[in-house]
Design an enzyme around this catalytic site. Structure first.
Site, short mmCIF file in Angstrom:
data_model
loop_
_atom_site.label_atom_id
_atom_site.label_comp_id
_atom_site.label_asym_id
_atom_site.label_seq_id
_atom_site.Cartn_x
_atom_site.Cartn_y
_atom_site.Cartn_z
N HIS A 50 0.85 -1.19 0.00
CA HIS A 50 0.00 0.00 0.00
C HIS A 50 0.89 1.24 0.00
CE1 HIS A 50 -2.34 -3.30 1.74
NE2 HIS A 50 -3.43 -2.66 1.35
N HIS B 171 -27.71 -15.37 25.80
CA HIS B 171 -26.64 -15.15 26.77
C HIS B 171 -25.95 -16.45 27.19
CE1 HIS B 171 -28.30 -11.19 26.83
NE2 HIS B 171 -27.53 -10.77 27.82
#
Length: 659
Positions: free
Chosen positions: A36, A470
């Site tokens: 990059h 949960h």
């Protein structure tokens, strides 16, 4: 052009120094045919100002405890960091390493991987995690300054972050927390280049970023990122505030590239030989690939030397400080002597008392002993303090507890930053099911080999009425699948203390403490040896050659123990094996594994989770008593009966195999 370039390089200025970063970045990416180049080229001016004017560091003493920390949150732009660290004189970052960018075994990996001796403070690349880790570093600096004073601890944490970091949700968690904590020594330089991989940022991102950060309580400035004087003025101002600072730097991605600047094509691909030639001409950089003129290099090396005297003076202050021994001990990270003695005392106490406790309570009792005696321990919770049992009644200092709020990912990343900073051993709690929210940071804990303890309570359907949203089912298996993570699931308070001892004394591995909501009996006896360190061990045994081996973890050891008692009364040769840490068992002592697994006994595993991972121990054709679906909302006893995780189910499975 050659004469003009020589003139520039014979009297190098900051723009020429910045162009050295651009040249190395585009050359390294081109040679690797991967990388990059755009961000390093765009932020070279900002980075030049930061390193030359502000950053307190010494490449010849790279692990200086009071150095400023620099985090490249936009880790894809790694050549910016490597170029800077080569130019300023880090011994580990040579020109050959730059030339080997993105190659096997090079320190110059595609995305930065933590190497403090090379000036790489943290592993980045997963966008947003760098800025969140930096929040933890800034918290650590404040904590250490409170403990040891500003003579020994007085440094800043700087971050370069990009549009992607700002878009990631973790940046909200972390930056909101930083504003709440008023982390005045955190300064973020935002590379506002307006470009993403897909194209202009307005395709997907139209936030008013300055207003957002002002709402967090940050000081915010906006500058032209290519106006070095403006950048310098902004950083100088940021150092005077009483809040974290964001400096929005408007930049051109791929700065200097005639055809690719300000375009997505500069982001993640080499510029190409022809475009690099044009860029060299546009920048006035008339030098061969990887060639840095001697005077330009010397200008950079002078930047690397400018805090050498500061480091020497700091070392002298440390040498004469009455807190020297305490400081050196804290930074070393070795707390094993205290931990092991406290653990020994805990085991003796609870071995005699045999209390029936939830392991989350057992963990809290252990912390009640560890925390007041070990000031390096800094705990916290993601708004579940009372449920996680992470806050102790007594502390060595007020800084030892952090209220993270409902920010599981932010908490986990901040703990990574604390651990990386040094001097702190962080632990933090939430519900086990929310390891999903923490997972990217847990993965970086493991990848970076950081000692971070994740206190994950309510570890199964045993949490009861809160229901399947949960109730962890797949979480133990998924966490065990991650390399370099120790997942502990103790069966009682003795094992809980042993697991804490291992977690705190293992400096290169994060730990998950999977702890029950429900009370369970103390089945272990006091013992001198840490049996949990084997990962699995014989808790009870009848007979010399087992017909049946029952393996179990955590709360299900009680169920397996009841089945063991029935089988023993029937005269069976039977063995009960507790498995507090499957990771240590599978990677540890081969003789122990062979003894427990490599025999002809019927093997049954009992765990209130999915089967995945257990076949390595019991084989594919032996019974597993556990979950193969999500849970349900009901009282705990009803749930265990409904899902068939019972003593009767264990006995039925054994008897069918023995027929």
């Amino acid at each position: 052009m050659a004469a003009e370039s020589m003139s520039l390089s014979s009297n190098p200025d900051y723009k020429t120094m910045a162009n050295a970063i651009r040249a190395l970045s585009m050359d390294a990416v081109q040679k690797a045919n991967s990388g990059h180049p755009g961000m390093p080229m765009g932020m070279a001016d900002v980075a030049t100002v930061l390193y030359s004017k502000f950053l307190k560091f010494d490449p010849k003493n790279p692990e200086w405890a009071d150095r400023d920390r620099f985090v490249l949150s936009a880790g894809h732009g790694s050549m910016l960091l490597y170029a800077l660290n080569y130019l300023t004189g880090y011994d580990a970052i040579t020109l050959d390493e730059i030339k080997n960018f993105r190659q096997l075994n090079a320190i110059t990996a595609g995305h930065p991987e933590v190497e403090h001796h090379a000036g790489i403070e943290t592993t980045t690349g997963p966008l947003g995690q760098g800025i969140a880790t930096a929040v933890g570093m800034a918290m650590a600096e404040a904590i250490m300054a409170e403990r040891f004073g500003k003579d020994l601890v007085d440094h800043y944490t700087y971050v370069i972050a990009g549009d992607g970091c700002m878009q990631e949700g973790i940046s909200h968690e972390a930056c909101s927390l930083a504003g709440t904590k008023k982390l005045e020594k955190l300064i973020v330089l935002y590379d506002d280049n307006g470009i993403t991989i897909d194209g202009p940022t307005h395709l997907s991102f139209t936030d008013d970023t300055p207003a957002r950060f002002k709402a967090y309580g940050w000081d915010v400035q906006s500058v032209d990122g290519h106006d070095m004087a403006a950048v310098e003025k902004a950083i100088a101002h940021a150092k005077t505030t009483k809040t974290p600072s964001l400096i929005c730097c408007k930049t051109q991605i791929g700065f200097g590239s005639p055809n690719k600047a300000n375009s997505a094509s500069a982001h993640g691909s080499p510029l190409g030989d022809d475009e690099i030639a044009l860029t060299r001409k546009a920048l006035g950089w008339d030098h061969a690939p990887f060639e840095i003129p001697a005077d330009v290099l010397e200008s950079w090396r002078a930047v690397g030397r400018q805090h050498a005297e500061t480091q020497k003076n700091w070392a002298a202050k440390l040498a004469s400080s009455p807190k020297k021994a305490e400081f050196v001990s804290a930074v070393s990270g070795d707390i094993s002597v205290k931990v092991s003695q406290i653990t020994k005392d805990l085991k003796a106490k609870y071995g005699a008392e045999k209390p029936k406790l939830a392991t989350r309570q057992a963990s809290g009792d252990c912390l009640e002993a560890y925390v007041p005696a070990i000031p390096e321990l800094v705990g916290g919770s993601a708004d579940l303090t009372g449920s996680n049992n992470t806050k102790t009644k007594h502390v060595a200092a007020p800084y030892q507890y952090v209220y993270y709020g409902v920010r599981e990912f932010g908490m986990a990343a901040a703990m990574n930053g604390m651990a990386l900073h040094g001097g702190i051993v962080p632990y933090g709690g939430t519900f086990m099911v929310f390891t999903d929210y923490c997972r990217p940071a847990i993965r970086l804990s493991a990848l970076m080999k950081q000692r971070v303890v994740y206190v994950m309570t309510h570890d199964s359907i045993g949490l009861g009425e809160d229901g399947p949203t949960h109730q962890p089912v797949e979480h133990l298996a998924s966490l065990r699948a991650m390399p370099n993570v120790n997942v502990f699931r103790p069966c009682d308070i003795i094992e809980t203390a042993e697991c804490w001892e291992i977690a705190l004394n293992t400096q290169d591995t994060p730990s998950i403490m999977a702890l029950t909501r429900q009370g369970i009996p103390c089945l272990s006896d006091d013992r001198a040896e840490n049996m949990s360190a084997y990962g699995a061990y014989i808790l009870k045994e009848q007979g010399d050659k087992p017909e049946v081996t029952l393996f179990a973890t955590g709360s299900e050891v009680e169920i397996a123990h009841e089945a063991y008692n029935v089988l023993a009364q029937e005269g069976k040769s039977v063995r009960l094996v507790s498995v507090p840490c499957m990771d240590l068992f599978l990677s540890g002592d081969i003789d122990n594994f062979t003894k427990l697994v490599c025999n002809d006994s019927v093997k049954v595993a009992v765990e209130a989770g999915v089967r995945q991972g257990w076949d390595a121990i019991i084989g594919a054709h032996n019974p597993f008593i556990g979950m193969n679906s999500f849970g349900a909302s009901a009282p705990i006893k009803d749930l265990y009966n409904h899902f068939g995780i019972t003593t009767e189910a264990v006995l039925d499975a054994v008897r069918k195999k023995l027929k």
